[in-house]
Write an enzyme that holds these catalytic residues in place. Sequence first.
Site, PDB file in Angstrom:
ATOM      1  N   ARG A  47      -5.417  -8.204  -8.729  1.00 29.97           N
ATOM      2  CA  ARG A  47      -5.869  -9.340  -9.625  1.00 29.97           C
ATOM      3  C   ARG A  47      -6.986  -9.154  -9.704  1.00 29.97           C
ATOM      4  O   ARG A  47      -7.686  -8.165  -9.655  1.00 29.97           O
ATOM      5  CB  ARG A  47      -6.087 -10.441  -8.056  1.00 29.97           C
ATOM      6  CG  ARG A  47      -6.025  -9.548  -6.956  1.00 29.97           C
ATOM      7  CD  ARG A  47      -6.675 -10.476  -5.474  1.00 29.97           C
ATOM      8  NE  ARG A  47      -6.494  -9.542  -4.864  1.00 29.97           N
ATOM      9  CZ  ARG A  47      -8.401  -9.070  -4.011  1.00 29.97           C
ATOM     10  NH1 ARG A  47      -9.391  -8.974  -4.434  1.00 29.97           N
ATOM     11  NH2 ARG A  47      -8.391  -7.888  -2.857  1.00 29.97           N
ATOM     12  N   LYS A  73       0.735  -1.495  -0.248  1.00 31.26           N
ATOM     13  CA  LYS A  73       0.306   0.044  -0.050  1.00 31.26           C
ATOM     14  C   LYS A  73       0.956   1.502  -0.336  1.00 31.26           C
ATOM     15  O   LYS A  73       0.427   2.373  -0.603  1.00 31.26           O
ATOM     16  CB  LYS A  73      -0.933   0.396   1.384  1.00 31.26           C
ATOM     17  CG  LYS A  73      -2.292  -1.046   1.160  1.00 31.26           C
ATOM     18  CD  LYS A  73      -2.994  -1.208   2.236  1.00 31.26           C
ATOM     19  CE  LYS A  73      -3.944  -1.676   2.285  1.00 31.26           C
ATOM     20  NZ  LYS A  73      -5.309  -1.804   2.885  1.00 31.26           N
TER      21      LYS A  73
HETATM   22  P1  ADP Z   1      -7.733  -4.136   2.659  1.00 34.89           P
HETATM   23  O1  ADP Z   1      -6.889  -3.670   1.621  1.00 34.89           O
HETATM   24  O2  ADP Z   1      -7.777  -5.006   3.850  1.00 34.89           O
HETATM   25  O3  ADP Z   1      -9.443  -4.085   1.551  1.00 34.89           O
HETATM   26  P2  ADP Z   1      -8.169  -1.137   2.319  1.00 34.89           P
HETATM   27  O4  ADP Z   1      -7.617  -0.263   2.393  1.00 34.89           O
HETATM   28  O5  ADP Z   1      -8.556  -1.211   0.971  1.00 34.89           O
HETATM   29  O6  ADP Z   1      -8.317  -2.068   2.539  1.00 34.89           O
HETATM   30  O7  ADP Z   1      -9.264  -0.570   3.034  1.00 34.89           O
HETATM   31  C1  ADP Z   1     -10.837  -1.634   3.604  1.00 34.89           C
HETATM   32  C2  ADP Z   1     -12.304  -0.300   4.087  1.00 34.89           C
HETATM   33  O8  ADP Z   1     -11.316  -0.153   5.013  1.00 34.89           O
HETATM   34  C3  ADP Z   1     -12.679   0.373   3.606  1.00 34.89           C
HETATM   35  O9  ADP Z   1     -13.861   0.374   1.729  1.00 34.89           O
HETATM   36  C4  ADP Z   1     -13.115   1.674   3.679  1.00 34.89           C
HETATM   37  O10 ADP Z   1     -14.663   0.884   4.483  1.00 34.89           O
HETATM   38  C5  ADP Z   1     -12.072   1.699   5.195  1.00 34.89           C
HETATM   39  N1  ADP Z   1     -11.075   2.082   4.826  1.00 34.89           N
HETATM   40  C6  ADP Z   1     -10.135   1.911   4.473  1.00 34.89           C
HETATM   41  N2  ADP Z   1      -9.382   3.202   4.994  1.00 34.89           N
HETATM   42  C7  ADP Z   1      -9.927   4.371   5.099  1.00 34.89           C
HETATM   43  C8  ADP Z   1      -9.573   5.452   5.801  1.00 34.89           C
HETATM   44  N3  ADP Z   1      -8.195   6.142   6.084  1.00 34.89           N
HETATM   45  N4  ADP Z   1      -9.965   6.396   5.710  1.00 34.89           N
HETATM   46  C9  ADP Z   1     -12.117   6.029   6.405  1.00 34.89           C
HETATM   47  N5  ADP Z   1     -11.863   4.398   5.869  1.00 34.89           N
HETATM   48  C10 ADP Z   1     -11.178   3.805   6.040  1.00 34.89           C
END
Ligand code: ADP
Length: 503
Positions: A296, A120
């Site tokens: 993916r 990330k």
């Molecule tokens: P993963 O890779 O574990 O799926 P993500 O970064 O894609 O993690 O985030 C998954 C979910 O977590 C997002 O869809 C959102 O709901 C929440 N989330 C992630 N980052 C943030 C943020 N900075 N602020 C608010 N919610 C967040």
Amino acid sequence: MNTRMFRKILIVNRGEIAVRIIRACRDLGIRTAVMFSEADRTAMHVRMADEAYSLPGNTPAESYLRQDRIIEIAKRSAADAVHPGYGFLSENPEFAERVESEGIKFIGPSARAIRALGDKTAARKVADRLQIPTVPGTSESVSNERQAYSIASKVGYPVLLKAAAGGGGKGMRIVRAEAELANSFRTAKSEAENAFGDDHVYIEKYIAHPRHVEIQILSDSQGNAVYLGERECSIQRRHQKLIEETPSTIVDNEMRKAMGESAVRLVQAVDYGGAGTVEYLVDEHGHFFFLEVNTRLQVEHPVTEMVTGIDLVHQQILVSAGERLSVTQAKISPKGHSIECRICAEDPQDSFFPSTGLLLKYSTPQGPNVRVDNGFSEGDSISTFYDPLMAKVITWGSNRSQAIETMKRALAEFMIQGVKSTIPFCVFAMNNKQFCDGDFNTDFVKTVFNPKQVDPVSTQDQIAAAVTAALLQSGAQTKQTVFMDHQSENHSTWKTLRLESYR
Ligand code: ADP
């Protein structure tokens, strides 16, 4: 260009996604090999594939994550490509490299592209370089508490501590005030180390009440890339998606173009080849911020397929075989609306706690504008070893309300007896005014869903209970009987079931 279509693909996965990939291979005339843990010996993907190879053990670490054994099976089966599906080894650059070093094609982007976007913080750096707005925070991992304090006070509380190698909604901690930071930082690092074998964490601003909107991209190894519209994925529990749809009710043409073009620039910057998803958070003012890239196939890819008519797994395979993308941006014109409900073995009335057991009754919906991507059948067991996703119900409608109505009909037809499922939650959402008005965000489950409003014994459960009771009374319903029925139904001469234990 030198295109050589694959003759046999080894699928390194299980459940609905393995079945989905087997179907795509069949469409393209490609043979399939799969593998199975002890618990999956009679699973649907094993019954459907041309060849099946056993893996000892049950936990992912002993089975679907054992790179050495998987490479050995890839060689033994003479597969000329490996499809990793999602989860497990799908975003592991070392695995992609090991596969390719054996002269076998890894169906996905290169290890280099996975490294550049899969982590990330690395992906945030690429986005920063391209001036794509990222969620405010750091693009370097935070090395000590002092640094954490200084970044968090600049970004402003609440902040989110996130594992750089995180995924599946795991490895995130909200810090609401400075007093919580030191403790949360230590805990986040040790959680990240335990869950992902990597203790790097970074800090993001915690965006209040956001929407999760993502862009599907496709690209080939000649540098051509397109975006296939967005998916709205805000209905989540534990930061994991439950309901997805396309188009999103908050995205207009201008925003779609801006998000789509940013996504394409991002993947082109790292010579990406294959399907991928660029995820964004959208704040309450409609501003979008880059979140991460999934290098993916996504669980929710079918909604995009339903509106575009493009089979993403076919495209992944063709592009990996060296073909040029056959679609151009101008030719992509999504039609209608599609919604996906994830049917997981979890109890929505008990905080979505995983539910395990034998599928005494299991019958999936059918009919016009309903697609079911399923990995299980009656008599199968749901264990604690793997992801609780059993099936996905995807509906299409000429508009959103039609897709919702069709989803209600499909959910009512889905009968499951033996484990709890997310169906009652999905039924709640389809009947909820805020959901129907498109007025929701990632807090929906926490703030709108009322488990008490869910009818624990829905009509379908009653029907299923009656059928099960009748079967049990007649003495016909044993696990073994069901397995044997399925095996004989599916038996055919082309199948080579390799049940010998792994040497
Ligand atoms: P993963 O890779 O574990 O799926 P993500 O970064 O894609 O993690 O985030 C998954 C979910 O977590 C997002 O869809 C959102 O709901 C929440 N989330 C992630 N980052 C943030 C943020 N900075 N602020 C608010 N919610 C967040």
